[in-house]
Design a protein around this motif. Structure first.
Motif, PDB file in Angstrom:
ATOM      1  N   SER A 114      34.100  12.285  28.011  1.00 59.75           N
ATOM      2  CA  SER A 114      34.804  12.059  26.743  1.00 59.75           C
ATOM      3  C   SER A 114      35.666  10.800  26.753  1.00 59.75           C
ATOM      4  CB  SER A 114      35.653  13.279  26.383  1.00 59.75           C
ATOM      5  OG  SER A 114      36.614  13.526  27.386  1.00 59.75           O
ATOM      6  N   THR A 115      36.008  10.297  27.928  1.00 62.58           N
ATOM      7  CA  THR A 115      36.788   9.065  27.996  1.00 62.58           C
ATOM      8  C   THR A 115      35.900   7.837  27.849  1.00 62.58           C
ATOM      9  OG1 THR A 115      38.381  10.159  29.448  1.00 62.58           O
ATOM     10  CG2 THR A 115      38.428   7.740  29.395  1.00 62.58           C
ATOM     11  N   SER A 116      34.825   7.784  28.651  1.00 62.10           N
ATOM     12  CA  SER A 116      33.933   6.619  28.612  1.00 62.10           C
ATOM     13  C   SER A 116      32.884   6.726  27.514  1.00 62.10           C
ATOM     14  CB  SER A 116      33.226   6.455  29.955  1.00 62.10           C
ATOM     15  OG  SER A 116      32.311   7.521  30.162  1.00 62.10           O
ATOM     16  N   GLU A 117      32.641   7.933  27.011  1.00 60.00           N
ATOM     17  CA  GLU A 117      31.595   8.207  26.028  1.00 60.00           C
ATOM     18  C   GLU A 117      30.222   7.751  26.518  1.00 60.00           C
ATOM     19  OE1 GLU A 117      32.911   6.797  22.181  1.00 60.00           O
ATOM     20  OE2 GLU A 117      34.357   8.429  22.039  1.00 60.00           O
ATOM     21  N   ILE A 118      29.996   7.951  27.809  1.00 59.81           N
ATOM     22  CA  ILE A 118      28.737   7.597  28.472  1.00 59.81           C
ATOM     23  C   ILE A 118      28.280   8.789  29.313  1.00 59.81           C
ATOM     24  CG2 ILE A 118      27.690   6.113  30.268  1.00 59.81           C
ATOM     25  CD1 ILE A 118      28.174   4.584  27.716  1.00 59.81           C
ATOM     26  N   ILE A 119      26.986   9.031  29.305  1.00 62.80           N
ATOM     27  CA  ILE A 119      26.386  10.010  30.211  1.00 62.80           C
ATOM     28  C   ILE A 119      25.729   9.233  31.348  1.00 62.80           C
ATOM     29  CG2 ILE A 119      24.615  11.773  30.515  1.00 62.80           C
ATOM     30  CD1 ILE A 119      24.807  12.322  27.491  1.00 62.80           C
ATOM     31  N   PRO A 120      26.219   9.384  32.576  1.00 66.96           N
ATOM     32  CA  PRO A 120      25.497   8.778  33.693  1.00 66.96           C
ATOM     33  C   PRO A 120      24.283   9.640  34.021  1.00 66.96           C
ATOM     34  CG  PRO A 120      27.472   9.896  34.482  1.00 66.96           C
ATOM     35  CD  PRO A 120      27.448  10.031  32.987  1.00 66.96           C
ATOM     36  N   ILE A 121      23.135   9.031  34.181  1.00 67.29           N
ATOM     37  CA  ILE A 121      21.904   9.766  34.498  1.00 67.29           C
ATOM     38  C   ILE A 121      21.547   9.488  35.950  1.00 67.29           C
ATOM     39  CG2 ILE A 121      19.456  10.056  33.963  1.00 67.29           C
ATOM     40  CD1 ILE A 121      20.145   9.003  31.103  1.00 67.29           C
ATOM     41  N   ASP A 122      21.433  10.544  36.729  1.00 68.23           N
ATOM     42  CA  ASP A 122      21.049  10.448  38.141  1.00 68.23           C
ATOM     43  C   ASP A 122      20.390  11.776  38.516  1.00 68.23           C
ATOM     44  OD1 ASP A 122      20.692   9.775  40.773  1.00 68.23           O
ATOM     45  OD2 ASP A 122      22.828   9.679  41.262  1.00 68.23           O
ATOM     46  N   GLU A 123      19.095  11.876  38.289  1.00 71.37           N
ATOM     47  CA  GLU A 123      18.353  13.117  38.479  1.00 71.37           C
ATOM     48  C   GLU A 123      17.134  12.862  39.358  1.00 71.37           C
ATOM     49  OE1 GLU A 123      19.307  16.086  37.197  1.00 71.37           O
ATOM     50  OE2 GLU A 123      21.013  15.185  36.156  1.00 71.37           O
ATOM     51  N   THR A 124      16.788  13.842  40.178  1.00 73.45           N
ATOM     52  CA  THR A 124      15.614  13.752  41.042  1.00 73.45           C
ATOM     53  C   THR A 124      14.754  14.992  40.848  1.00 73.45           C
ATOM     54  OG1 THR A 124      16.861  12.463  42.671  1.00 73.45           O
ATOM     55  CG2 THR A 124      14.836  13.509  43.432  1.00 73.45           C
ATOM     56  N   ILE A 125      13.454  14.769  40.673  1.00 74.19           N
ATOM     57  CA  ILE A 125      12.515  15.884  40.540  1.00 74.19           C
ATOM     58  C   ILE A 125      11.271  15.593  41.381  1.00 74.19           C
ATOM     59  CG2 ILE A 125      13.288  16.604  38.268  1.00 74.19           C
ATOM     60  CD1 ILE A 125      11.036  15.089  37.005  1.00 74.19           C
ATOM     61  N   VAL A 126      10.584  16.639  41.776  1.00 76.47           N
ATOM     62  CA  VAL A 126       9.348  16.511  42.558  1.00 76.47           C
ATOM     63  C   VAL A 126       8.186  16.990  41.680  1.00 76.47           C
ATOM     64  CG1 VAL A 126       8.113  17.275  44.619  1.00 76.47           C
ATOM     65  CG2 VAL A 126      10.579  16.855  44.731  1.00 76.47           C
ATOM     66  N   LEU A 127       7.150  16.164  41.600  1.00 77.66           N
ATOM     67  CA  LEU A 127       5.985  16.473  40.765  1.00 77.66           C
ATOM     68  C   LEU A 127       4.703  16.239  41.549  1.00 77.66           C
ATOM     69  CD1 LEU A 127       7.138  14.623  37.515  1.00 77.66           C
ATOM     70  CD2 LEU A 127       7.099  17.097  37.870  1.00 77.66           C
TER      71      LEU A 127
END
Length: 161
Positions: A114-127
């Protein structure tokens, strides 16, 4: 008291039997996070499917008058790990991965700081190897996003499907 327990047990069994009959008559497809039509995406009737090359940067916008979700088609030559990094300036956003038949194989619902109004994306998945659709979907709010998906193969000696 014994009679009351027997009646409760009989009612519970009746409910289970009724539920089983309903499922067998009408089927149950499970709960899916969102509807996705892989055939429509493949034949081009979903207008916002874009081809995505692993390792490249992509950006987009979720706007008030635009689509709620945007799709990116990518392929994996073999089983491995996908690392998704980036950011979104949207209050809440879903990230989803669908397989080629349209099944939701992975999803996450992220919200911004709510302060930066940014969502940091850092996700790992195995496919496993195959063709997939990555989806950025609005949950609440509008704004820009960017991401990059890096692929690390599992280096297996057999093909996994």
């Amino acid at each position: 008291m014994k009679m009351k327990k027997m009646l409760m047990k009989r009612n519970a069994i009746s409910i289970i039997i009724a539920f089983t009959i309903v499922i067998s008559l009408f089927g149950f497809s499970g709960v899916r996070g969102a509807c996705f039509d892989a055939e429509a995406a493949e034949n081009g009737s979903i207008s916002d499917v874009q081809r995505y090359s692993l390792g490249s940067y992509e950006s987009g916008s979720i706007t008030e008058n635009g689509p709620d979700k945007q799709y990116y088609l990518f392929s994996l030559p073999e089983s491995g790990e996908i690392h998704i990094t980036g950011q979104a300036a949207v209050k809440w956003v879903y990230l989803r991965v669908y397989d080629s038949s349209g099944e939701d194989v992975w999803n996450v619902n992220l919200n911004w700081n709510s302060t930066s109004e940014i969502i940091p994306i850092d996700e790992t998945i195995v496919l496993t190897s195959g063709q997939y659709y990555f989806c950025v979907q609005k949950d609440n709010g509008y704004g820009n996003y960017s991401f990059k998906m890096d692929f690390t193969p599992c280096n297996e000696t057999f093909n996994e499907t």
